[in-house]
Design an enzyme around this catalytic site. Structure first.
Site, short mmCIF file in Angstrom:
data_model
loop_
_atom_site.label_atom_id
_atom_site.label_comp_id
_atom_site.label_asym_id
_atom_site.label_seq_id
_atom_site.Cartn_x
_atom_site.Cartn_y
_atom_site.Cartn_z
N PRO A 297 22.90 25.39 57.59
CA PRO A 297 22.50 26.52 56.75
C PRO A 297 21.36 27.32 57.39
O PRO A 297 20.47 26.73 58.00
CB PRO A 297 21.99 25.84 55.47
N THR B 250 21.44 29.36 59.94
CA THR B 250 21.41 29.56 61.39
C THR B 250 21.92 30.93 61.78
O THR B 250 22.09 31.22 62.96
CB THR B 250 22.24 28.48 62.11
N THR C 245 26.07 34.45 58.69
CA THR C 245 26.35 35.72 58.02
C THR C 245 25.89 36.88 58.89
O THR C 245 26.58 37.89 59.02
CB THR C 245 25.62 35.77 56.67
N GLU D 24 -5.25 8.08 57.79
CA GLU D 24 -4.85 9.13 58.73
C GLU D 24 -5.62 9.03 60.04
O GLU D 24 -5.06 9.26 61.12
CB GLU D 24 -5.07 10.52 58.11
N HIS E 117 -3.82 6.52 62.17
CA HIS E 117 -2.65 7.11 62.87
C HIS E 117 -3.12 7.92 64.06
O HIS E 117 -2.60 7.78 65.18
CB HIS E 117 -1.91 8.08 61.94
N ASP F 189 5.72 4.84 56.05
CA ASP F 189 5.47 4.39 57.42
C ASP F 189 6.32 3.18 57.73
O ASP F 189 6.94 3.07 58.80
CB ASP F 189 3.99 4.00 57.61
N1 ATP Z 1 19.46 33.72 65.16
C1 ATP Z 1 18.76 34.41 64.26
N2 ATP Z 1 18.02 35.45 64.66
C2 ATP Z 1 17.30 36.14 63.79
N3 ATP Z 1 17.24 35.89 62.50
C3 ATP Z 1 17.95 34.86 62.03
C4 ATP Z 1 18.74 34.08 62.89
N4 ATP Z 1 19.33 33.14 62.17
C5 ATP Z 1 18.96 33.32 60.91
N5 ATP Z 1 18.11 34.35 60.82
C6 ATP Z 1 17.46 34.81 59.60
O1 ATP Z 1 17.87 33.98 58.54
C7 ATP Z 1 18.45 34.75 57.51
C8 ATP Z 1 19.60 34.01 56.91
O2 ATP Z 1 20.62 33.90 57.82
P1 ATP Z 1 22.13 33.83 57.40
O3 ATP Z 1 22.28 34.22 56.00
O4 ATP Z 1 22.93 34.54 58.39
O5 ATP Z 1 22.35 32.30 57.49
P2 ATP Z 1 23.71 31.51 57.25
O6 ATP Z 1 23.93 30.67 58.44
O7 ATP Z 1 24.76 32.43 56.87
O8 ATP Z 1 23.25 30.60 56.06
P3 ATP Z 1 24.17 29.91 54.99
O9 ATP Z 1 24.99 28.91 55.71
O10 ATP Z 1 23.18 29.31 54.09
O11 ATP Z 1 24.97 31.01 54.39
C9 ATP Z 1 18.84 36.03 58.15
O12 ATP Z 1 18.77 37.07 57.25
C10 ATP Z 1 17.85 36.21 59.26
O13 ATP Z 1 16.72 36.87 58.78
ZN ZN Z 2 0.68 6.75 57.19
#
Ligand code: ATP
Ligand code: ZN
Length: 773
Positions: free
Chosen positions: A346, A348, A351, A567, A570, A643
């Site tokens: 999600p 990435t 869209t 902390e 760690h 941990d």
């Molecule tokens: N490679 C990228 N470069 C620039 N901006 C990005 C990139 N990937 C994601 N974004 C940012 O993240 C926002 C959401 O991306 P997008 O809706 O295309 O994700 P998606 O993969 O379709 O998510 P989902 O699977 O949840 O539908 C975009 O509007 C953009 O601002």
């Molecule tokens: Zn700890």
């Protein structure tokens, strides 16, 4: 015949005395107004005659019958001279006073009408008129224009026996009860006691008049029970008998059974239509696709806006070329994929990629989400799919984008979620439509999913979504490029170091990074800063990954102190183990639900493998917190639970997966389910022998205890540093690596230690921030 002979019309109020037919009526509980008139008024009924008056009057609005009667009876009524022409006075409650003498004036009835009450509400008027029309229909149904005698059962039977009945038409009312109408010949003298119903009629019909003279047949009606005796009498009487089935039952059925139902259905239909229209959707739009079309000039997303996805862009460029000029490809007989699946986590940018394709190619972009097809009603999804493809075909060349196709494209054979008729139909429709694209040109279907593994194989076969483009989570370079894209939209100052941000955000998707930049801008605005600083960026990063800081969370002093030592433990182990992931910062500010305090380490780069020494250092650092508790307070807390979880997981993986135990050798023990929704510590699928299982357990314990002991040793050696660090934390709450180095008088680590590192993982005390190894 009351007062008939006097030659003018008399209106009698039925509630008057018991005398005469009016009294008769009252006793029977019937409400009738008897009117009789001069015999010469029989032909035609002029609009202004008394009868006509009543009709006119009944169109006026009266609240109820008594109002109407009062109005009508207390008012002098003029009847045109040619019909008796006398002024009548209704004698409401004054039966002792016969009608007044006419006062000579001949007012038109219209004058009276003008004084009728008026209602302002038209709707009410319409309803009332309808109601009155219906009521009068029912009321007058029984009134004939002529006088009709009513026979009781015994009377009817007597007349049958005396063969006076000439014809009768009997209709079943209910059960064996029948109502009958017919004609009879009255005997010359009124020998029989006849119960008459002087029925309202403006004048005697010719027939009745003649019958009174004794020569003609008279009308009668009766209501009888159909007995054997009656049947016999009917047969023997020689009368013309017609027996009909119950037709009033039919009307009752219509009026009582069907009409209300129709009204209710009508109302429901009316209101639902209105609602549907209000929500902008007609009833017929149900099967219409919800796809939105965006024309290319409104898209405004270019390949340059998608950072860090060069390979995906490379693969998808072919589609852009095709959409730009489909004919060129057809000329050389090239086969262009009809569908392309964009796979990725999600956020990435799937869209974004689809939009960029449409924008670059300059074609309309149809977008719909898989879940838009899923409806309560079977078949709706399928018809939406057909409608969507139909729309797309009308706009070729174009790009059709189906987001989250797994909502409909789930394997039909998988047991997950059981059978689902609607989804299967939708999927079938989609498969069929994609096949149908063969002969046509210029429609390309892009679909996005983050679960390609659950998709139906039929969707993935050649000719459908046979091509897959993977949009991975961005690596460090990709993150840097994405940050570059999004940082342009906000105002930053010189302190912002995007390299550091890229390095400290492993596992962030493009959407996370976009969100990070936005959050940073919001933070800067909240503190009234001109531009976003590096501190804002870091704060935004932590907020995006772990939630908001919760400074207001109430923590006791003892707990705060414990957290500080924990902390610091760690952090110190991380500082003193050269294989540990370099320390980034330590904080004891609680954040979201995630933790009470955290130690962040920062890998120098994204790493895909880790060495045994690094894993051991990770384990040691993980136990630093628990060791510090032990040493300083002499007690241990539940704060180290995550941990311990982390430690056990690494130890088990080292022994069973990575073959890193000398004792058990390079063998894989058990099967670690890789399904994201299954827990890694589930029992291995292929079991090992009990002896081996025990050995594994012992080895895991040995490795874990060794890590714990190393942490203890480290902290015991550097006890003074532990104290210093904890006190500084209590004072300042958050310390960066530079501040820690300064505090402890250490030289900063040179950048080229050459240690491949893993992830930014807070060794948290109370949270669950688990990231991959
Ligand atoms: N490679 C990228 N470069 C620039 N901006 C990005 C990139 N990937 C994601 N974004 C940012 O993240 C926002 C959401 O991306 P997008 O809706 O295309 O994700 P998606 O993969 O379709 O998510 P989902 O699977 O949840 O539908 C975009 O509007 C953009 O601002
Ligand atoms: Zn700890």
């Amino acid at each position: 015949m009351d007062a008939g002979s006097s030659g003018f019309t008399v209106l009698r109020r039925f509630s008057g005395g018991n005398r005469g037919p009016a009294g008769e009526e009252r006793r029977r509980g019937r409400r009738k107004v008897s009117v009789s008139g001069p015999s010469d008024a029989g032909n035609g009924c002029p609009a202004d005659c008394l009868y006509g008056m009543r009709r006119v009057a009944s169109k006026r609005v009266f609240r109820n019958e008594s109002e109407y009667m009062n109005r009508f009876l207390n008012r002098p009524i003029r009847v045109p001279a040619e019909y008796g022409g006398e002024e009548l006075r209704a004698m409401a409650g004054r039966d002792d006073k016969p009608g007044r003498e006419p006062k000579g004036g001949r007012r038109e009835p219209a004058a009276d009408r003008s004084r009728m009450p008026q209602r302002s509400s038209r709707a009410a008027l319409v309803w009332l008129i309808l109601f009155l029309a219906l009521a009068s229909l029912l009321l007058f149904k029984n009134y004939g224009p002529a006088k009709v005698r009513e026979f009781s059962q015994s009377e009817f039977e007597t007349r049958l026996a005396e063969k006076q009945i000439r014809s009768v038409e009997l209709t079943y009312e209910n059960g064996m009860v029948m109502v009958g109408e017919g004609r009879y010949k009255a005997p010359a003298a009124a020998s029989l006691p006849v119960t008459t119903t002087p029925v309202q009629a403006p004048r005697e019909s010719e027939e009745a008049v003649k019958s009174a003279a004794g020569g003609e047949l008279e009308l009668f009606k009766t209501r009888v029970v159909y007995t054997d005796e009656l049947s016999r009498l009917l047969k023997e009487s020689g009368a013309n008998v017609i027996i009909r089935p119950n037709n009033s039952g039919f009307w009752n059925f219509i009026l009582i059974g069907v009409l209300p139902l129709l009204l209710v259905i009508g109302f429901i239909y009316f209101f639902s239509m209105r609602q549907m229209r209000a929500s902008g959707r007609g009833a017929m739009d149900f099967g219409k696709s919800k796809a939105r079309m965006i024309p290319p000039d409104e898209l405004n997303v270019h390949f340059d806006d998608i950072a860090g996805a060069d390979e995906a862009k490379e693969e998808i460029r072919e589609i852009v070329d095709y959409l730009k000029d489909p004919l060129r490809f057809q000329l050389v007989g090239g086969q262009i994929p009809k569908g392309c699946l964009i796979v990725g986590e999600p956020g990435t940018g799937k869209t974004l990629m689809a939009k960029a394709v449409a924008c670059e190619a300059g074609v309309p972009f149809f977008s719909i989400s898989g879940s838009d097809f899923v409806e309560m009603f079977v078949g709706v999804g399928a018809s939406r799919v057909r409608d969507m493809f139909e729309q797309a075909r009308k706009n070729t060349p174009c790009l059709l984008f189906i987001d989250e196709i797994d909502a409909v494209g789930r394997s039909r054979f998988s047991g997950w979620g059981g059978g689902h008729d609607e989804r299967e139909q939708t999927l079938n429709a989609m498969l069929v439509e994609m096949d149908g694209l063969e002969s046509r040109t210029g429609v390309i279907v892009l679909a996005a999913t983050n679960r390609p593994d659950v998709l139906d194989p039929a969707l993935l076969r050649p000719g459908r979504f046979d091509r897959q483009v993977v949009m991975d989570l961005p690596d460090i370079v990709g993150r840097r490029q994405i940050l570059d894209v999004h940082v342009k939209k906000i105002k930053t100052d010189a302190s912002v170091d995007l390299d550091v941000m890229a390095r400290t955000t492993p596992g962030f998707s493009g959407a996370d990074l976009a969100n990070l930049c936005n959050e940073a801008a919001l933070l800067a605005a909240r503190y009234n800063r001109e531009a976003v600083t590096q501190a804002d960026m870091e704060e935004a990063r932590d907020k995006v990954s772990y939630g908001r800081e919760r400074r207001s969370r109430r923590i006791t002093d003892r707990e705060r102190k414990l957290t500080a030592y924990h902390e610091a433990g760690h952090a110190l182990v991380a500082l003193h183990n050269r294989y540990a992931t370099p320390l980034h910062k330590v904080t004891i500010i609680p954040r979201g639900q995630a933790y009470l305090g955290a130690t962040f380490s920062m890998p120098k780069e994204d790493a895909y493998t880790r060495s045994k020494l690094e894993l051991e250092a990770d384990m040691e650092m993980t136990m630093g917190g628990r060791a510090a508790e032990e040493i300083v307070i002499g007690d241990i807390t539940t704060g180290a639970s995550s941990d311990i979880n982390h430690l056990s997981r690494i130890a088990r993986l080292m022994v069973c997966m990575y073959g890193m135990s000398e004792k058990l050798g390079p063998i894989k023990y058990g099967n670690f389910p890789s399904h994201p929704h299954m827990r890694i510590d589930m029992p291995p699928e292929d079991a090992v022998s009990p002896e081996t299982a025990r050995e594994i357990d012992l080895e895991i314990r040995r490795i874990s205890e060794r890590a714990m002991q190393s942490a203890r040793d480290c902290l015991n050696t550097h006890r003074d540093e532990l104290e210093k660090l904890a006190q500084a934390l209590l004072e300042r709450e958050t310390l960066s690596i530079d501040e820690i180095n300064e505090l402890l008088g250490r030289k900063p680590e040179p950048d080229d230690t050459g240690r491949p590192e893993t992830t930014l993982r807070p060794t948290e005390d109370d949270g669950t921030a688990e990231q991959g190894l």
